[in-house]
Design an enzyme around this catalytic site. Sequence first.
Site, PDB file in Angstrom:
ATOM      1  N   ARG A  21       0.809  -1.233   0.000  1.00 20.22           N
ATOM      2  CA  ARG A  21       0.000   0.000   0.000  1.00 20.22           C
ATOM      3  C   ARG A  21       0.836   1.275   0.000  1.00 20.22           C
ATOM      4  O   ARG A  21       0.373   2.329   0.424  1.00 20.22           O
ATOM      5  CB  ARG A  21      -0.971   0.039   1.180  1.00 20.22           C
ATOM      6  CG  ARG A  21      -1.977  -1.101   1.194  1.00 20.22           C
ATOM      7  CD  ARG A  21      -3.143  -0.795   2.109  1.00 20.22           C
ATOM      8  NE  ARG A  21      -3.980  -1.971   2.292  1.00 20.22           N
ATOM      9  CZ  ARG A  21      -3.861  -2.833   3.294  1.00 20.22           C
ATOM     10  NH1 ARG A  21      -2.963  -2.633   4.226  1.00 20.22           N
ATOM     11  NH2 ARG A  21      -4.659  -3.872   3.365  1.00 20.22           N
ATOM     12  N   LYS A  42       1.623  10.947 -11.795  1.00 24.90           N
ATOM     13  CA  LYS A  42       0.839   9.969 -12.552  1.00 24.90           C
ATOM     14  C   LYS A  42       1.670   8.712 -12.768  1.00 24.90           C
ATOM     15  O   LYS A  42       2.758   8.773 -13.343  1.00 24.90           O
ATOM     16  CB  LYS A  42       0.438  10.535 -13.914  1.00 24.90           C
ATOM     17  CG  LYS A  42      -0.753  11.465 -13.864  1.00 24.90           C
ATOM     18  CD  LYS A  42      -1.273  11.727 -15.281  1.00 24.90           C
ATOM     19  CE  LYS A  42      -2.434  12.697 -15.278  1.00 24.90           C
ATOM     20  NZ  LYS A  42      -2.930  12.963 -16.644  1.00 24.90           N
ATOM     21  N   GLU A  53       7.075  18.390 -25.673  1.00 26.78           N
ATOM     22  CA  GLU A  53       6.417  18.725 -24.400  1.00 26.78           C
ATOM     23  C   GLU A  53       6.875  20.086 -23.895  1.00 26.78           C
ATOM     24  O   GLU A  53       6.110  20.824 -23.289  1.00 26.78           O
ATOM     25  CB  GLU A  53       6.680  17.637 -23.353  1.00 26.78           C
ATOM     26  CG  GLU A  53       6.029  16.289 -23.668  1.00 26.78           C
ATOM     27  CD  GLU A  53       4.524  16.218 -23.346  1.00 26.78           C
ATOM     28  OE1 GLU A  53       4.000  17.117 -22.654  1.00 26.78           O
ATOM     29  OE2 GLU A  53       3.877  15.257 -23.812  1.00 26.78           O
ATOM     30  N   LYS A  85       4.493  22.965 -14.828  1.00 24.51           N
ATOM     31  CA  LYS A  85       3.703  21.776 -14.538  1.00 24.51           C
ATOM     32  C   LYS A  85       3.444  21.657 -13.039  1.00 24.51           C
ATOM     33  O   LYS A  85       2.337  21.320 -12.609  1.00 24.51           O
ATOM     34  CB  LYS A  85       4.397  20.516 -15.071  1.00 24.51           C
ATOM     35  CG  LYS A  85       3.569  19.273 -14.812  1.00 24.51           C
ATOM     36  CD  LYS A  85       3.908  18.105 -15.696  1.00 24.51           C
ATOM     37  CE  LYS A  85       2.950  16.950 -15.409  1.00 24.51           C
ATOM     38  NZ  LYS A  85       3.241  15.770 -16.219  1.00 24.51           N
ATOM     39  N   GLU A 105      -6.412  15.874 -11.136  1.00 22.20           N
ATOM     40  CA  GLU A 105      -6.966  16.175 -12.450  1.00 22.20           C
ATOM     41  C   GLU A 105      -8.481  16.196 -12.471  1.00 22.20           C
ATOM     42  O   GLU A 105      -9.130  15.494 -13.236  1.00 22.20           O
ATOM     43  CB  GLU A 105      -6.427  15.177 -13.508  1.00 22.20           C
ATOM     44  CG  GLU A 105      -6.724  15.629 -14.935  1.00 22.20           C
ATOM     45  CD  GLU A 105      -5.977  14.825 -15.991  1.00 22.20           C
ATOM     46  OE1 GLU A 105      -4.794  14.531 -15.777  1.00 22.20           O
ATOM     47  OE2 GLU A 105      -6.593  14.517 -17.019  1.00 22.20           O
ATOM     48  N   ARG A 142      -5.809  20.782 -14.329  1.00 21.31           N
ATOM     49  CA  ARG A 142      -4.687  19.937 -14.723  1.00 21.31           C
ATOM     50  C   ARG A 142      -4.884  19.334 -16.107  1.00 21.31           C
ATOM     51  O   ARG A 142      -3.926  19.012 -16.800  1.00 21.31           O
ATOM     52  CB  ARG A 142      -4.476  18.823 -13.691  1.00 21.31           C
ATOM     53  CG  ARG A 142      -3.335  17.905 -14.059  1.00 21.31           C
ATOM     54  CD  ARG A 142      -2.892  17.026 -12.918  1.00 21.31           C
ATOM     55  NE  ARG A 142      -1.853  16.103 -13.400  1.00 21.31           N
ATOM     56  CZ  ARG A 142      -1.147  15.319 -12.635  1.00 21.31           C
ATOM     57  NH1 ARG A 142      -1.340  15.310 -11.338  1.00 21.31           N
ATOM     58  NH2 ARG A 142      -0.229  14.516 -13.154  1.00 21.31           N
ATOM     59  N   ASN A 178      -3.079  18.130 -21.010  1.00 21.13           N
ATOM     60  CA  ASN A 178      -3.344  17.147 -22.060  1.00 21.13           C
ATOM     61  C   ASN A 178      -3.464  17.796 -23.434  1.00 21.13           C
ATOM     62  O   ASN A 178      -3.893  17.140 -24.390  1.00 21.13           O
ATOM     63  CB  ASN A 178      -4.625  16.368 -21.745  1.00 21.13           C
ATOM     64  CG  ASN A 178      -4.468  15.513 -20.503  1.00 21.13           C
ATOM     65  OD1 ASN A 178      -3.402  14.964 -20.259  1.00 21.13           O
ATOM     66  ND2 ASN A 178      -5.524  15.417 -19.714  1.00 21.13           N
ATOM     67  N   HIS A 206      -3.045  15.803 -26.553  1.00 21.61           N
ATOM     68  CA  HIS A 206      -2.956  14.389 -26.171  1.00 21.61           C
ATOM     69  C   HIS A 206      -4.113  13.548 -26.684  1.00 21.61           C
ATOM     70  O   HIS A 206      -3.946  12.353 -26.912  1.00 21.61           O
ATOM     71  CB  HIS A 206      -2.834  14.256 -24.657  1.00 21.61           C
ATOM     72  CG  HIS A 206      -1.447  14.530 -24.149  1.00 21.61           C
ATOM     73  ND1 HIS A 206      -0.815  15.739 -24.346  1.00 21.61           N
ATOM     74  CD2 HIS A 206      -0.549  13.743 -23.479  1.00 21.61           C
ATOM     75  CE1 HIS A 206       0.394  15.692 -23.794  1.00 21.61           C
ATOM     76  NE2 HIS A 206       0.580  14.500 -23.268  1.00 21.61           N
ATOM     77  N   HIS A 211      -2.976  10.578 -28.684  1.00 19.47           N
ATOM     78  CA  HIS A 211      -3.245   9.193 -28.278  1.00 19.47           C
ATOM     79  C   HIS A 211      -3.909   8.413 -29.405  1.00 19.47           C
ATOM     80  O   HIS A 211      -3.652   7.226 -29.590  1.00 19.47           O
ATOM     81  CB  HIS A 211      -4.138   9.152 -27.041  1.00 19.47           C
ATOM     82  CG  HIS A 211      -3.393   9.370 -25.760  1.00 19.47           C
ATOM     83  ND1 HIS A 211      -4.033   9.600 -24.564  1.00 19.47           N
ATOM     84  CD2 HIS A 211      -2.067   9.385 -25.482  1.00 19.47           C
ATOM     85  CE1 HIS A 211      -3.124   9.760 -23.607  1.00 19.47           C
ATOM     86  NE2 HIS A 211      -1.929   9.646 -24.139  1.00 19.47           N
ATOM     87  N   HIS A 226       5.577   9.138 -28.398  1.00 22.41           N
ATOM     88  CA  HIS A 226       4.548   9.912 -27.694  1.00 22.41           C
ATOM     89  C   HIS A 226       4.703  11.418 -27.953  1.00 22.41           C
ATOM     90  O   HIS A 226       3.740  12.098 -28.316  1.00 22.41           O
ATOM     91  CB  HIS A 226       4.613   9.613 -26.196  1.00 22.41           C
ATOM     92  CG  HIS A 226       3.670  10.441 -25.375  1.00 22.41           C
ATOM     93  ND1 HIS A 226       2.298  10.283 -25.439  1.00 22.41           N
ATOM     94  CD2 HIS A 226       3.892  11.459 -24.505  1.00 22.41           C
ATOM     95  CE1 HIS A 226       1.722  11.160 -24.635  1.00 22.41           C
ATOM     96  NE2 HIS A 226       2.656  11.879 -24.045  1.00 22.41           N
TER      97      HIS A 226
END
Lengths: 358, 358
Positions: B117, B139, B181, B223, B233, B237, B241, B244, B248, B261
């Site tokens: 955990r 993330k 980026e 960021k 998010e 936030r 993206n 993205h 994607h 990417h």
Amino acid sequence: MSAQVNVALGERSYTIDIAPGLIRADLARYLPQSEILLVSDSNVGPLYLDAIQAQLGHARVLRYQFEAGEASKRLDVVEAIWSLLMAERFSRKCVLVAVGGGVVGDMTGFAAACYQRGAGFVQIPTTLLAQVDSSVGGKTAVNHPQGKNMIGAFYQPLSVLVDTETLDSLPARQWSAGMAEVIKYGALGSLDFLGWLEHNMAALMARDAVAVAEAIRVSCQMKADIVADDERETGRRALLNLGHTFGHAIEAHEQYRGLLHGEAVAVGMVMATRLSVALGWDAPDNLDRLVALLRAGELPVEPPPGMTPADFMHHMGLDKKVDAGQLRLVLPKPTGSAVISADFDPQALARTLADSCR
Amino acid sequence: MSAQVNVALGERSYTIDIAPGLIRADLARYLPQSEILLVSDSNVGPLYLDAIQAQLGHARVLRYQFEAGEASKRLDVVEAIWSLLMAERFSRKCVLVAVGGGVVGDMTGFAAACYQRGAGFVQIPTTLLAQVDSSVGGKTAVNHPQGKNMIGAFYQPLSVLVDTETLDSLPARQWSAGMAEVIKYGALGSLDFLGWLEHNMAALMARDAVAVAEAIRVSCQMKADIVADDERETGRRALLNLGHTFGHAIEAHEQYRGLLHGEAVAVGMVMATRLSVALGWDAPDNLDRLVALLRAGELPVEPPPGMTPADFMHHMGLDKKVDAGQLRLVLPKPTGSAVISADFDPQALARTLADSCR
């Protein structure tokens, strides 16, 4: 007979609603989401899922049901839940509803915690143990082949719905196993509650509705207070593990096919208290009171026949509560409270194990 | 040339240290833990793990290295990490150190998030993309067969160590992918930074150490500011993206074996800006500036040959940013900022896709 407990965790705060018949009606009020997955097991699902789904006409509702039992608490079962959600294109705004005992709650919570980095999670615990213990505090997990609950997350539910009527069908042995955790709160700190339990154990074992609701409320409130203080178990929250180090050793020794978790914790609490008495930290009278309460709760107070001190030492070596090689135990103190300590005489531990394994 | 960025997240706050040669010496200061697992891939591990381990004589150090590439970003690889930790009886106080690019960081972070955990997690990102993007914000994830990054957690590292010397060996294509980026932060809101990039793109492509350190610092700071505002998010936030959703779709269409990417995001940013211009939300001049910057960064600005508007629609249907069936896109606004909106003319989207797929 209805009560509410608030678990104060800042933006992750939630409430536990406790009432008879809570899930029979008006469930849409608690589940306004438009994508809902009901997760249950083969014992509990057939009892409740139809009635629950019938109240959720506003939403797309999926079901996932797995074989009841600790053996299902595996990562590949959680993976199957994720694949179902993906196949049905459920978004991260969906909610996973756990309907069942601790295994269902732990697995569903873990599935929710990791689906798209965090979907919604609501608990409907249907066993006494889950209602007083695993439904409070946000611990979610699956087992690893080499250890129980080793893979998991701290993840808080949006809400917890405790319908005390779901306990009506609980087998006697499961009832007692849940009572072990209730008794733990008595042993852990509140002398008032310990006395209340001594006066009400007969009513609780007769499942008197008023007594049961009160026992659940106090247990949840005590746990909620401790968890609010220490959400990620860096300190005081470890007190809740009273009896668990010895108990886990018993469960592991029996490969989780022997004593139930609550039963093993009952034995573990006796062993921890015996050690405290041996160390002179707790009074012999407190051990006697604990044993009497557990017996009244129809719980075991001794390790399973044949289990040796060496078995305990082996299984305790892999316990999560081992910190840098030192075994830390939760040990009751005479004030009716407890401490977390690695600073005890190892010979007292050896003597306690020998005294317990007879 | 050395800098520090603070990511302010309350009790989960951490710092990003940026300096050349940071991991060549004095690493024990950042890694005081007594149980350390170094995780890397088959490209990066051989370059750095020996030198890193040599500085960690105070600790038990394990290593786990997997085949480089997105194809390794699977749950069973993370399971193998958990099994190694269990076999070696590492406690929850251990730390997992990610040495590599985004795949290594995302997977190691997820492994750390769920081991007992929550074990410790430290990032040593070695690609420009990881240094400016995936090392900030917590993330973590693995891919699901039906979608990228679908299984994961928000989990903050204890610290991030950006050693700009590790970029020396980065192939040109990876450099450009990272630059995409960086350019995103120019497009996202800071007119100052957009202008700075236009003046410094030649120096950045020549890997001028001072310019590179500054670009990393500003990107991380921007960021960090956004993430501090909206860790999970739920709102702002999502601006990060930008590009993205289209990106994607391209990556999925090419089954993650085509554009990198960063390259796909470059194309996606062009498409999002084109849509904004079509909607009258952004000035054509901003599209021209963006395209010029990306070209100077040696980045693609058009979808791969053969990819159709229908391909985009298909793959965008499963994107996480789909909210209750509505496609929400990050769209630049003329002020040099951007909005997250589902409230746009679908015909403008269709036209943008047609214009882009030529």
